[in-house]
Write a protein that holds these residues in place. Sequence first.
Motif, PDB file in Angstrom:
ATOM      1  N   VAL A   6      -3.323   5.223  -0.878  1.00 25.14           N
ATOM      2  CA  VAL A   6      -1.868   6.048  -1.328  1.00 25.14           C
ATOM      3  C   VAL A   6      -1.243   5.309  -0.093  1.00 25.14           C
ATOM      4  O   VAL A   6       0.014   4.797  -1.031  1.00 25.14           O
ATOM      5  CB  VAL A   6      -1.952   6.955   0.077  1.00 25.14           C
ATOM      6  CG1 VAL A   6      -0.747   7.553   0.875  1.00 25.14           C
ATOM      7  CG2 VAL A   6      -2.649   8.242   0.076  1.00 25.14           C
ATOM      8  N   LEU A   7      -1.473   4.387   0.301  1.00 27.18           N
ATOM      9  CA  LEU A   7       0.099   3.001   0.905  1.00 27.18           C
ATOM     10  C   LEU A   7      -0.074   2.382  -0.120  1.00 27.18           C
ATOM     11  O   LEU A   7       1.112   1.882   0.136  1.00 27.18           O
ATOM     12  CB  LEU A   7      -0.790   2.342   1.892  1.00 27.18           C
ATOM     13  CG  LEU A   7      -0.311   1.499   2.503  1.00 27.18           C
ATOM     14  CD1 LEU A   7       1.252   1.987   3.942  1.00 27.18           C
ATOM     15  CD2 LEU A   7      -0.596   0.338   4.221  1.00 27.18           C
ATOM     16  N   ALA A   8      -1.125   1.939  -0.981  1.00 31.28           N
ATOM     17  CA  ALA A   8      -0.714   1.144  -2.120  1.00 31.28           C
ATOM     18  C   ALA A   8       0.022   1.991  -2.915  1.00 31.28           C
ATOM     19  O   ALA A   8       1.550   0.858  -3.638  1.00 31.28           O
ATOM     20  CB  ALA A   8      -2.037   1.460  -3.024  1.00 31.28           C
ATOM     21  N   TRP A  40       3.844  -6.888   1.319  1.00 32.90           N
ATOM     22  CA  TRP A  40       2.260  -5.851   0.575  1.00 32.90           C
ATOM     23  C   TRP A  40       1.708  -6.518   1.410  1.00 32.90           C
ATOM     24  O   TRP A  40       0.675  -5.726   2.701  1.00 32.90           O
ATOM     25  CB  TRP A  40       1.788  -6.098  -0.657  1.00 32.90           C
ATOM     26  CG  TRP A  40       0.483  -5.661  -0.776  1.00 32.90           C
ATOM     27  CD1 TRP A  40      -0.468  -6.645  -1.172  1.00 32.90           C
ATOM     28  CD2 TRP A  40       0.086  -4.292  -0.799  1.00 32.90           C
ATOM     29  NE1 TRP A  40      -2.017  -5.087  -0.964  1.00 32.90           N
ATOM     30  CE2 TRP A  40      -1.242  -4.511  -0.802  1.00 32.90           C
ATOM     31  CE3 TRP A  40       0.799  -3.469  -0.041  1.00 32.90           C
ATOM     32  CZ2 TRP A  40      -1.874  -2.712  -0.351  1.00 32.90           C
ATOM     33  CZ3 TRP A  40      -0.140  -1.945   0.644  1.00 32.90           C
ATOM     34  CH2 TRP A  40      -1.274  -2.417  -0.577  1.00 32.90           C
ATOM     35  N   LEU A  41       1.214  -8.059   1.692  1.00 28.13           N
ATOM     36  CA  LEU A  41       0.405  -8.302   3.025  1.00 28.13           C
ATOM     37  C   LEU A  41       0.649  -7.775   4.218  1.00 28.13           C
ATOM     38  O   LEU A  41      -0.235  -7.478   5.060  1.00 28.13           O
ATOM     39  CB  LEU A  41       0.176  -9.497   2.937  1.00 28.13           C
ATOM     40  CG  LEU A  41      -0.471 -10.286   1.128  1.00 28.13           C
ATOM     41  CD1 LEU A  41      -0.517 -11.837   1.338  1.00 28.13           C
ATOM     42  CD2 LEU A  41      -2.032  -9.865   0.795  1.00 28.13           C
ATOM     43  N   ARG A  42       1.883  -7.768   4.600  1.00 30.00           N
ATOM     44  CA  ARG A  42       2.057  -7.406   6.059  1.00 30.00           C
ATOM     45  C   ARG A  42       1.612  -5.830   5.721  1.00 30.00           C
ATOM     46  O   ARG A  42       1.507  -5.642   7.408  1.00 30.00           O
ATOM     47  CB  ARG A  42       3.706  -7.671   6.549  1.00 30.00           C
ATOM     48  CG  ARG A  42       3.988  -9.285   6.402  1.00 30.00           C
ATOM     49  CD  ARG A  42       4.678  -9.419   7.139  1.00 30.00           C
ATOM     50  NE  ARG A  42       5.416 -11.262   6.398  1.00 30.00           N
ATOM     51  CZ  ARG A  42       6.609 -11.506   7.031  1.00 30.00           C
ATOM     52  NH1 ARG A  42       7.470 -11.120   7.364  1.00 30.00           N
ATOM     53  NH2 ARG A  42       6.741 -12.805   6.568  1.00 30.00           N
ATOM     54  N   THR A  46      -0.962  -3.809   8.898  1.00 30.12           N
ATOM     55  CA  THR A  46       0.233  -2.757   9.800  1.00 30.12           C
ATOM     56  C   THR A  46      -0.086  -1.328   9.856  1.00 30.12           C
ATOM     57  O   THR A  46      -0.223  -0.614   8.933  1.00 30.12           O
ATOM     58  CB  THR A  46       1.537  -2.715   8.889  1.00 30.12           C
ATOM     59  OG1 THR A  46       2.009  -4.450   9.478  1.00 30.12           O
ATOM     60  CG2 THR A  46       2.783  -2.243  10.154  1.00 30.12           C
ATOM     61  N   ASP A  47      -0.372  -0.709  11.005  1.00 28.90           N
ATOM     62  CA  ASP A  47      -0.305   0.450  11.561  1.00 28.90           C
ATOM     63  C   ASP A  47       1.409   1.258  11.213  1.00 28.90           C
ATOM     64  O   ASP A  47       1.677   1.270  11.915  1.00 28.90           O
ATOM     65  CB  ASP A  47      -0.606   0.603  13.085  1.00 28.90           C
ATOM     66  CG  ASP A  47      -0.922   2.079  13.264  1.00 28.90           C
ATOM     67  OD1 ASP A  47      -1.241   3.607  12.418  1.00 28.90           O
ATOM     68  OD2 ASP A  47      -1.405   2.472  14.103  1.00 28.90           O
ATOM     69  N   ALA A  55      11.009   3.371   2.776  1.00 36.02           N
ATOM     70  CA  ALA A  55      11.506   2.536   2.503  1.00 36.02           C
ATOM     71  C   ALA A  55      12.497   1.695   3.191  1.00 36.02           C
ATOM     72  O   ALA A  55      12.398   0.206   2.636  1.00 36.02           O
ATOM     73  CB  ALA A  55      12.239   2.719   0.819  1.00 36.02           C
ATOM     74  N   ALA A  56      13.160   1.588   4.061  1.00 36.29           N
ATOM     75  CA  ALA A  56      14.244   1.000   4.728  1.00 36.29           C
ATOM     76  C   ALA A  56      12.649   0.254   5.523  1.00 36.29           C
ATOM     77  O   ALA A  56      13.631  -1.345   5.577  1.00 36.29           O
ATOM     78  CB  ALA A  56      14.553   2.321   6.244  1.00 36.29           C
TER      79      ALA A  56
END
Length: 290
Positions: A6-8, A40-42, A46-47, A55-56
């Motif tokens: 979902v995050l991706a 993307w790696l960060r 990250t939680d 987006a922001a």
Amino acid sequence: MSEKDVLAERFEANRSKLRAVAYRMLGSTAEADDAVQEAWLRLSRTDTTGVDNLAAWLTTVVGRICLDMLRSRGSRHEESLDARTVEPVATADRTDPEQQALLADSVGLALLVVLETLNPIERLAFVLHDMFAVSFDEIAPIVGRSPAAARQLASRARRRIQADAATPEADVSRQRAIVDAFLTAARGGEFSTLLTLLDPDVVVRADGAAVRMGATAGVRGSEAVAGFFAGRAPSARLALIDGAPGAVVVRGGQTRIAVSFIVTEGRIIGLDVVADPEQLGELDIALVDG
């Protein structure tokens, strides 16, 4: 679907905007892609449960990454943006909304050339606010200034761009003659002739596909550009690219490389080398006979 999936998916929905921000900051498609990948790696580490506006958040992260990359250029003793910055004379900001919109929408090579004369934090403030409508409250912590100071940075950058943005040569026949002379000199390895056709601060940009074909990600200065092109372009042909004189390399009946030129006051100030098939497909190219 897993939480990571979902995050991706949410990240991919923002990728094009993030890449646009990074490209306008860095002026290099390869570096822009690196910045987006780092974002993307960060994100993946990250939680994000407390992030209300992803987006922001991502735009802020990319802004910080780009700022670090610009500063790193200086620390590696590359051509520093800070070293080239000239403080503008403080004048009233007379830009009306229509002019601001036109300025913010101008993302061609001419604007990128001028953007590189700004120092990193001016460039970041201008790009994020004027081009992507990021508020000064959000920009302030990225540049380490107050919102009011961030507003001043963007205003100063805007005045500088308006004052220094080069006006392309309007005479198409004159543009064609200069581009044709450039191609002839490049084929013949005429270094001195190339120097007469290039502005001292000329900038060459190449997309990732062009770099893989032998171009460099970025070349600055007339001597470096003349040295790079001297003896090259044996098969390049004069063409109209989106109505302006340029050059293309055609193989097997297909355009493989397109080079757009920005000519101002009789000299070439910028060359944009495109080899990505998708980008080539978006260009209106017409070969010029003779």
